[in-house]
Write an enzyme that holds these catalytic residues in place. Structure first.
Site, PDB file in Angstrom:
ATOM      1  N   GLU A 129       0.828  -1.204   0.000  1.00 32.88           N
ATOM      2  CA  GLU A 129       0.000   0.000   0.000  1.00 32.88           C
ATOM      3  C   GLU A 129       0.867   1.260   0.000  1.00 32.88           C
ATOM      4  O   GLU A 129       0.555   2.241  -0.676  1.00 32.88           O
ATOM      5  CB  GLU A 129      -0.918   0.001   1.222  1.00 32.88           C
ATOM      6  CG  GLU A 129      -2.077  -0.975   1.142  1.00 32.88           C
ATOM      7  CD  GLU A 129      -3.110  -0.550   0.113  1.00 32.88           C
ATOM      8  OE1 GLU A 129      -4.138   0.024   0.479  1.00 32.88           O
ATOM      9  OE2 GLU A 129      -2.869  -0.803  -1.088  1.00 32.88           O
ATOM     10  N   THR A 182      -5.656   7.892  -4.834  1.00 32.76           N
ATOM     11  CA  THR A 182      -5.695   7.987  -3.379  1.00 32.76           C
ATOM     12  C   THR A 182      -4.949   9.216  -2.880  1.00 32.76           C
ATOM     13  O   THR A 182      -5.405   9.919  -1.972  1.00 32.76           O
ATOM     14  CB  THR A 182      -5.106   6.717  -2.742  1.00 32.76           C
ATOM     15  OG1 THR A 182      -5.860   5.587  -3.190  1.00 32.76           O
ATOM     16  CG2 THR A 182      -5.160   6.790  -1.228  1.00 32.76           C
TER      17      THR A 182
END
Length: 310
Positions: A129, A182
């Site tokens: 991530e 994101t």
């Protein structure tokens, strides 16, 4: 074991009130990945299908970063070759990098003889991530690895709590075919939150957790309210307010932004309501001039699933 093929689920994170702390796995949407031992040490990403623009360089790919970290922690005399088919696109808000990262953590652990716990696999997946979006977020990857609903009670030290999934809980989600990165979605978030607003938010998190434990669909519905993140992000998603409003009118328990968007999710009680909400959302979006994909699904309570091993 020399080979394993698996399904790594897509996920919904935040779940309205639970920013960076709650998520759940989707049952019928995700990546198919395979892992094979090789005679040469190291990590090779052989092929990625289903999505464009993803690097095959293991030092620049979320899956590769996870695999390299695991082999560094647990050295072996063999290498690992990875192939993956992306079942949904990056930037969807459905945990694309988390599926790759969580699936890799699980698959590599199988080939290594399972030396790592589920919590340790989550920590490795968080490195993926970080490679993908710049932050070691756990809500998506923990949901993919553990399955079901998860609560990230603490990041330091990492503490993941599995929450029960009411039997009739269903997901309907629409993914407008646009990309919301994101990093961009995090930049619009408020730097400070008024105390009164924060109290409302954490009360809703408590209500949602309680509703899941008690199978109280009314409490779940009342708690699916985000007063911090959704107001700051919803302008990034075309027609968000209309989709949410129509879904709730159609019987959804609640609706919100999946992850950082642009996917909009709705939770429903039972198949009949889910089918109705699915049709309503599709009717709402079909004349907007934006391509989209809609999924209707149970909650995946298993997490990563082995499809084949030898």
């Amino acid at each position: 074991m020399d080979y394993v093929r698996l399904f790594a689920p897509a996920t919904v994170a935040n779940v309205s009130c639970g920013f960076d702390s709650m998520g759940f796995a989707i049952d019928n949407l995700g990546d198919e990945m395979s892992f094979r031992k090789t005679t040469n040490q190291g990590v090779i990403i052989k092929e990625i299908t289903g999505a464009k623009g993803l690097s095959l360089d293991p030092t620049k790919n979320a899956a590769g970063v996870v695999a390299l970290a695991m082999l560094k922690k647990h050295p072996v005399a063999f290498g690992i070759e990875i192939t993956m088919h992306k079942g949904f696109s990056p930037g969807s808000g459905l945990g694309s990098s988390a599926a790759s990262s969580g699936g890799t953590a699980f698959g590599v652990n199988e080939l290594l003889g399972k030396p790592f716990s589920t919590l340790e696999l989550t920590k490795f997946a968080m490195l993926g991530e970080e490679a993908a979006c710049g932050t070691q977020i756990a809500d998506n990857v923990a949901a993919a690895v553990f399955g079901g609903f998860v609560l990230i009670r603490s990041y330091d030290p990492l503490d993941v709590v599995r929450l029960p999934v009411p039997e009739k809980l269903r997901l309907v989600a629409i993914h407008p075919q646009i990309e919301v990165k994101t990093k961009d979605a995090r930049e619009v978030l408020p730097k400070e939150v008024p105390l009164k607003t924060a109290v409302t938010q954490w009360a809703n998190v408590g209500g949602l957790v309680s509703g899941l434990f008690t199978n109280d669909y009314t409490l779940i519905s009342n708690s699916l309210t985000d007063v911090i993140v959704e107001p700051a992000r919803k302008h990034l998603i075309p027609h968000f307010d209309q989709v949410k409003s129509e879904a709730i009118k159609g019987g959804a328990l609640g609706a919100g932004i999946s992850g950082s968007g642009p996917t909009i999710f709705a939770l429903c009680e039972g198949d009949d309501i889910a089918q109705n909400v699915h049709q309503i959302i599709e009717n709402t979006y079909k004349d907007k001039g934006i391509n989209y994909h809609i999924v209707i699904s149970k909650i995946n309570t298993e997490g990563v699933k082995i499809l084949e091993q030898k």
